[in-house]
Every structure is written in structure tokens, then in C-alpha cells.
Design an enzyme around this catalytic site. Structure first.
Site, PDB file in Angstrom:
ATOM      1  N   THR A 106     -29.219  35.926  63.548  1.00 53.62           N
ATOM      2  CA  THR A 106     -29.496  35.839  62.108  1.00 53.62           C
ATOM      3  C   THR A 106     -30.665  36.744  61.759  1.00 53.62           C
ATOM      4  O   THR A 106     -31.691  36.745  62.437  1.00 53.62           O
ATOM      5  CB  THR A 106     -29.826  34.396  61.706  1.00 53.62           C
ATOM      6  OG1 THR A 106     -28.738  33.541  62.059  1.00 53.62           O
ATOM      7  CG2 THR A 106     -30.079  34.296  60.209  1.00 53.62           C
ATOM      8  N   LEU A 139     -35.292  31.460  63.299  1.00 55.23           N
ATOM      9  CA  LEU A 139     -33.926  31.838  62.952  1.00 55.23           C
ATOM     10  C   LEU A 139     -33.156  32.044  64.258  1.00 55.23           C
ATOM     11  O   LEU A 139     -33.744  32.374  65.293  1.00 55.23           O
ATOM     12  CB  LEU A 139     -33.902  33.137  62.135  1.00 55.23           C
ATOM     13  CG  LEU A 139     -34.534  33.108  60.747  1.00 55.23           C
ATOM     14  CD1 LEU A 139     -34.459  34.500  60.110  1.00 55.23           C
ATOM     15  CD2 LEU A 139     -33.855  32.091  59.849  1.00 55.23           C
ATOM     16  N   ASP A 140     -31.838  31.880  64.201  1.00 55.17           N
ATOM     17  CA  ASP A 140     -31.010  32.129  65.367  1.00 55.17           C
ATOM     18  C   ASP A 140     -31.129  33.587  65.807  1.00 55.17           C
ATOM     19  O   ASP A 140     -31.475  34.469  65.016  1.00 55.17           O
ATOM     20  CB  ASP A 140     -29.540  31.810  65.067  1.00 55.17           C
ATOM     21  CG  ASP A 140     -29.287  30.328  64.905  1.00 55.17           C
ATOM     22  OD1 ASP A 140     -30.113  29.532  65.393  1.00 55.17           O
ATOM     23  OD2 ASP A 140     -28.274  29.965  64.266  1.00 55.17           O
ATOM     24  N   TYR A 141     -30.789  33.822  67.055  1.00 54.34           N
ATOM     25  CA  TYR A 141     -30.858  35.164  67.652  1.00 54.34           C
ATOM     26  C   TYR A 141     -30.141  36.209  66.798  1.00 54.34           C
ATOM     27  O   TYR A 141     -30.647  37.310  66.584  1.00 54.34           O
ATOM     28  CB  TYR A 141     -30.240  35.102  69.057  1.00 54.34           C
ATOM     29  CG  TYR A 141     -30.115  36.426  69.765  1.00 54.34           C
ATOM     30  CD1 TYR A 141     -31.203  36.996  70.410  1.00 54.34           C
ATOM     31  CD2 TYR A 141     -28.884  37.085  69.816  1.00 54.34           C
ATOM     32  CE1 TYR A 141     -31.081  38.204  71.074  1.00 54.34           C
ATOM     33  CE2 TYR A 141     -28.753  38.296  70.480  1.00 54.34           C
ATOM     34  CZ  TYR A 141     -29.853  38.856  71.116  1.00 54.34           C
ATOM     35  OH  TYR A 141     -29.737  40.051  71.768  1.00 54.34           O
ATOM     36  N   ARG A 198     -24.007  27.569  59.121  1.00 52.30           N
ATOM     37  CA  ARG A 198     -22.783  27.998  59.801  1.00 52.30           C
ATOM     38  C   ARG A 198     -21.793  26.830  59.905  1.00 52.30           C
ATOM     39  O   ARG A 198     -20.588  27.004  59.690  1.00 52.30           O
ATOM     40  CB  ARG A 198     -23.113  28.561  61.172  1.00 52.30           C
ATOM     41  CG  ARG A 198     -23.992  29.809  61.105  1.00 52.30           C
ATOM     42  CD  ARG A 198     -24.677  30.083  62.435  1.00 52.30           C
ATOM     43  NE  ARG A 198     -23.712  30.338  63.497  1.00 52.30           N
ATOM     44  CZ  ARG A 198     -24.032  30.368  64.786  1.00 52.30           C
ATOM     45  NH1 ARG A 198     -25.280  30.110  65.170  1.00 52.30           N
ATOM     46  NH2 ARG A 198     -23.111  30.624  65.698  1.00 52.30           N
TER      47      ARG A 198
END
Length: 413
Positions: free
Chosen positions: A222, A218-220, A328
Site C-alpha cells: 500500500t 501501511l501494508d507492504y 481490502r
């Protein structure tokens, strides 16, 4: 034809097409750039990976200064102070006050060939176990094959390198080494009996240092469910499911504002599911966009009905494909930019990170084949933002998150 020749000549004049060599002449030779390792002197194909395992001080000196104490501590612990490995590492990196030396200088000192000195340094660096962070993880599901945890926002899934902590993987590693299991509140605590995983650990333990296999990221910023595999076979099985669209289903929750929809986007009607089918490609180094020449990307979206005077909307998003920043990008393309998303969304003082939460993941268990569904509770910042916006999770959110079979059939295989 004459028209094609003129077009080609125009491209050549503009520098966008190569000029054909004169018959009988050799084609021009263009030398590809070659990187040579400043430590061992060998040619490097993947130069960052090679230097991290050979001469990390040349790769990033600032980072190495932070990592060096841990590397030296683990070298002494593994090989002993009087070992050849410790002696070579001491001279190479200047540990214990020694003057840093080159591979050639060390070779003359210890009586080895230069390439043997390089191999010794590389072996010692690769033997350093991944750092484990003594920080509890919120366990959502765990058995002998799979570990699912709730990722907080503002933390990476993997560290920059194995000597550096601070990532979710480092916390998961500590959880496994201590034999911790989920308590009633979902917080990991050590058990009376230690199940440490090391080089001499049980068959199938993930790696020599016991680190679990990262199944997805997952993104930083998220939050939400992250899966780790405990064994190589489980990792391979889950990776295969992820490659096959539909085998692993993910459902995200997002807080969205209003924005202009992109070309070809379907209207985001409240209540029902709609699809955002837009190829995604790179716009620049850090930003993606919907573009005709991008990779196939499909996301099912559903706006949860709310009061008309609410300042934002709650979005359910189920990605079918797994492109970078897909939800996103697709949300912004559909005219539903995420709150506090500095890259694709709209400004918001309610959160200090983009409003995206990986709420639910379902997969087939790699050992039993049983269908497992794991959900992560909303983090505090997300819940508080919803309260301030007057939004609530519906009581039937589980039903609303399911896509009807008739619409699932439209998804690419």
C-alpha cells in the site's frame, strides 16, 4: 438438568470439554511450555524479543550473518576496541576471527560472573543504533512534532530489526539525522546546518538513536501518507487520537473490479456513500474475513461515477475502525474486490501490487490543536493504471471525499 449433563458428556467424549475431576481428587496439572534462552539460560516470556536482544545468532543465523558486520562496527564505535564490551562481544560472536564462545567460557576468561557477561552482551546489542538509509523521502508535512511522508509501494514501514535497513523508518531516520527539510518539490535534501539527533541530542528527541516514533502503519504494497512523531509526547497524543474513532480521519483510493457481494452487504450504488459494517476476524494465519464473531469494523465507501464502458471503478474508502486489511476485506465483501490483490481481490496485469493508496490523512496537531490535513500524490503505477482503465480523478475530489454530517453521526464512537 439431564439434558445439560448429556450435552456435556457428549462434548467430553468429543474432546471439546474437560471432564470434571472426581470429588476429593486434585485436578489434573498441565505444564505450560517454557522456553529457555539458549544463550543465557533464563526463562523467556517473549522469546523472540529476548533472543533478539541476547542471542540473535540462535534466533535466525541467516539474518544474523547479514547484521553482524553492522553490529560489530557500531560496538567498536561506541565502546572502543579495548573495552570490556568489545572484548566480550568479540568472544561471544566470533568477531575479528575469534572462536565463538559461550557465556560460561567468556566468564572464566574475563573474570566476571556468567550473568554479568550476559548483561554486557545484552547492553551492547541494545545500544546498537537503528540503521539509517541514505534514501530521500518525499516529505508531505514537517514541523518540530510531526513528520508526514509519502510511502512508496513495496516497502515496509518498519524493519525486521533495528540492525536491518530497507524500511521507510530507516529513511525517515536518515532524514532527521541529516537535518533535511522538504524542498519545493517535496523531496528531502540536507540543509547547511545539521540537526543530528543522537544520545546527546535535544530534549524530547525520539529515542537514544533519534529514530522517530511510528504512529501507524501501511501494508507492504500500500502506498500513501504515513505519519511519524518526533517526540514522545507527540506520539502519545497522536496514538490517543487514533484510538478515538473519528479524531484521525483517513481517506483511501482504490481501483476495484466486480465480484459477488458478501452476506448482508449493502448495494454499492455509484455516486453516494454507503457503509460496509462487517466484523472482521482471522480466517487463517495470513487472511482476514468478515465473520459474526469478529471485531467491530466499519468503512464508509463511495464509488466515483465513470463511463459505463470502463473496466474498473475508482473507490473512495474512509475506515472508521482500524482492523488488519480492513479496506481490502470490506471492499471484497461489498462486491468491489481490489485489482491485483492476490489475497482478497481479482487478477490484473496493470499493477504488480494491490491497487490501494492512502491518499489523505487529517489529524489535530499534538502541540497547537490545529487541524492538519495531509495528502499524498498518486504514485506512477497507480496513475498509469487509471489512465489505461480510462479513469480520472474528478476536479471536485476533495468535496467528494467528505462524508455528510448526517452520515458521520452513524459512525461508532
Amino acid at each position: 438438568s439431564t439434558s445439560l449433563s448429556r450435552a456435556k458428556l457428549a462434548r467430553c467424549a468429543a474432546g471439546t470439554a474437560p471432564v470434571d475431576p472426581i470429588p476429593g481428587d486434585s485436578p489434573p496439572v498441565v505444564d505450560a511450555p517454557v522456553r529457555t534462552c539458549p544463550g543465557c539460560g533464563t526463562s523467556m516470556k517473549n522469546w523472540r524479543r529476548h533472543m533478539a536482544r541476547c542471542c540473535p545468532d540462535h534466533l535466525d543465523m541467516a539474518s544474523w550473518r547479514e547484521d553482524a558486520p553492522y553490529v560489530w562496527e557500531q560496538t567498536l564505535q561506541r565502546y572502543g576496541e579495548d573495552s570490556l564490551h568489545a572484548r566480550v562481544m568479540r568472544m561471544r560472536f566470533g568477531f575479528d576471527g575469534a572462536e565463538p564462545a559461550t557465556f560460561e567460557e567468556i566468564a572464566g576468561e574475563v573474570g566476571l560472573k556468567t550473568y554479568r557477561v550476559a548483561e554486557t552482551v545484552q547492553a551492547a546489542l541494545q545500544a546498537v543504533p537503528m540503521r539509517a538509509d541514505d534514501v530521500p523521502v518525499q516529505v508531505l508535512f514537517e514541523d518540530e512534532s510531526v513528520l508526514a511522508v509519502a510511502k512508496p509501494p513495496r516497502i515496509n514501514v518498519t524493519p525486521r530489526n533495528r540492525n536491518r535497513g530497507g524500511a521507510l523508518l530507516n529513511r525517515a531516520l536518515h532524514h532527521l539525522r541529516k537535518g533535511a527539510f522538504c524542498d519545493g518539490d517535496g523531496i528531502s535534501t540536507p540543509t547547511q546546518e545539521t540537526h543530528a539527533r543522537d544520545a546527546a541530542g535535544p530534549a524530547g528527541a525520539p529515542g537514544d538513536d533519534g529514530a522517530p516514533y511510528v504512529v501507524h502503519r501501511l501494508d507492504y504494497n500500500t502506498s500513501g501518507v504515513v505519519l511519524f512523531a518526533k517526540t514522545r509526547s507527540a506520539a502519545a497524543h497522536l496514538a490517543e487520537q487514533l484510538r478515538d474513532s473519528g479524531k484521525v480521519t483517513k481517506c483511501y483510493l482504490a481501483l476495484c473490479g466486480d465480484g459477488p457481494a458478501g452476506p448482508g452487504a449493502l448495494p454499492a450504488a455509484a455516486g453516494g456513500w454507503f457503509e460496509v459494517d462487517g466484523p472482521i476476524g482471522r480466517e487463517d494465519r495470513s487472511r482476514q474475513m468478515v465473520r459474526p464473531d469478529g471485531k467491530k469494523a466499519l468503512t464508509w465507501c463511495r464509488v466515483i461515477p465513470a463511463a459505463e464502458d470502463t473496466l474498473a471503478r475508482l473507490l473512495l474508502a474512509r475506515p472508521v475502525t482500524g482492523r488488519t486489511h480492513q479496506i481490502r476485506v470490506h471492499a471484497a465483501h461489498a462486491g468491489l474486490p481490489l485489482l491485483a490483490d492476490e489475497v482478497y481481490g481479482v487478477e490484473s496485469s496493470l499493477l504488480s501490487r494491490h491497487a490501494l493508496h492512502a491518499w489523505r490523512v487529517a489529524f489535530s496537531h499534538p502541540a497547537s490543536g490545529e487541524r492538519i490535513q495531509v495528502s499524498a500524490p498518486l504514485p506512477d503505477d497507480f496513475s498509469k493504471a487509471m489512465d489505461q482503465l480510462g479513469l480520472r480523478l474528478p476536479a471536485d475530489i476533495e468535496r467528494l471525499a467528505d462524508i455528510p454530517p448526517s452520515q458521520q453521526a452513524k459512525s461508532p464512537s
